[in-house]
Write an enzyme that holds these catalytic residues in place. Sequence first.
Site, short mmCIF file in Angstrom:
data_model
loop_
_atom_site.label_atom_id
_atom_site.label_comp_id
_atom_site.label_asym_id
_atom_site.label_seq_id
_atom_site.Cartn_x
_atom_site.Cartn_y
_atom_site.Cartn_z
N HIS A 196 -7.32 50.28 16.30
CA HIS A 196 -7.68 48.92 15.89
C HIS A 196 -8.70 48.99 14.76
O HIS A 196 -9.31 50.02 14.52
CB HIS A 196 -8.25 48.11 17.05
CG HIS A 196 -9.51 48.70 17.64
ND1 HIS A 196 -10.71 48.68 16.98
CD2 HIS A 196 -9.74 49.33 18.82
CE1 HIS A 196 -11.63 49.27 17.72
NE2 HIS A 196 -11.07 49.68 18.84
N ASP A 244 -4.47 56.06 37.66
CA ASP A 244 -5.02 57.33 38.11
C ASP A 244 -6.30 57.11 38.91
O ASP A 244 -7.28 56.57 38.38
CB ASP A 244 -5.31 58.23 36.90
CG ASP A 244 -5.51 59.67 37.29
OD1 ASP A 244 -6.42 59.96 38.10
OD2 ASP A 244 -4.75 60.53 36.80
N SER A 248 -10.71 53.50 23.03
CA SER A 248 -9.74 53.07 22.04
C SER A 248 -9.27 54.24 21.19
O SER A 248 -10.07 55.01 20.66
CB SER A 248 -10.34 52.01 21.12
OG SER A 248 -10.59 50.83 21.82
#
Length: 397
Positions: free
Chosen positions: A203, A330, A345
């Site tokens: 991003h 998980d 990210s």
Amino acid sequence: MKIAKRQSIKRTLILFASFLFLLTFTLPFQAGIFPAKDTMTHEVFSNFIPLSVVSAEEDASLEPIQREEDIKLIPGGQSIGVQLETLGVLVVGHHSIQGKEGSLSPGQDAKVLIGDMIVEINGKPIKDMSEIKPLVNTAGKQNEELKITLKRGNETLNTSLQPVQDKRDQEYKIGLYIRDSAAGIGTMTFHDPETKRYGALGHVISDMDTKKPIELMRGKIVRSSVVHIEKGNQGTPGEKQARFSADRNVIGSIVKNTPHGIFGVLNSTITNDNYDKPLPITRSDEVKEGPAKILTVVADEKVEEFDIEIVSSVPQKKADIKGMVLKITDPRLLESTGGIVQGMSGSPIIQDGKIVGAVTHVFVNDPTSGYGVHIEWMLNDAGISIKKDDETIALAS
């Protein structure tokens, strides 16, 4: 008055990749706390330390190149420190000055807006904050106006303002908070073993005050070590806390800051101890709902593999940072982080031995879930197109 001019930045600093950094340095220096309010979020960088000189690699370009259909990339997962210098000096706020004639704000009176970039003063190009104060002092002492050139989006504007002498410290000021650099942490997504081009974050990097994408002059990525995880809870995104050295362990340049991440060229070898061999990629129309994995760091520099589920994936003809909805499944990662946290990210998504894309956002109201971007849009911004059947396929419209 740039900090790098006054003190060494060779020491190791603790940086927080959070929705909004808690500490921001401006001119004059000011601290503030800013809450996260979005329904989803990703890293928004503030300036925490100024940049040292970047190597010649910063001039490397990402001119478009063609690769064969069976392109293979090396997945990342490493925690990286990200350091940027802006194109000019960014205006991030206004303040009042107590002058002889009362409370004044020359910058605001001159209609300089938050988010404007100061690119010239009196015809002189401005690259960092240290260049502004001498000009302000000279104009103030000579009772002259400063001629300022601003970049506002795609527009170039001219204005003028008169510095005011502050009664409290006798310094000449212009009533603007400004900064010229930004830093934080993120995650490497991939690098191309043939060209050394890389992609990370998934991003755009935005300024914490203006919320606008940072216009990049130059930047670099460095090795980073995760020292603590602040777990995410409903309504409060978690964050990785990491340290990196400002002028050591540089691993690459930053050439582009785009909606799909940061991109540049590596100048040293990096490994992740999990997937150091190139993997093929998966296009958006080939991604399946169901089990997948991500590579990321939760302690020190160790890249680990964690289970996720791709809840949905939309085949895309146009680039979009929200191509997939992801859910962390998980138990180890849920125990360590509570789900997706700031600094994650860019963590690569692997499905059936292929690179699918990268983690980009976390849902604030459900930190176990978030968005991912398809790898093809990141490849496009890295300047890589794929050749198929004697035809070059442009990955973005």
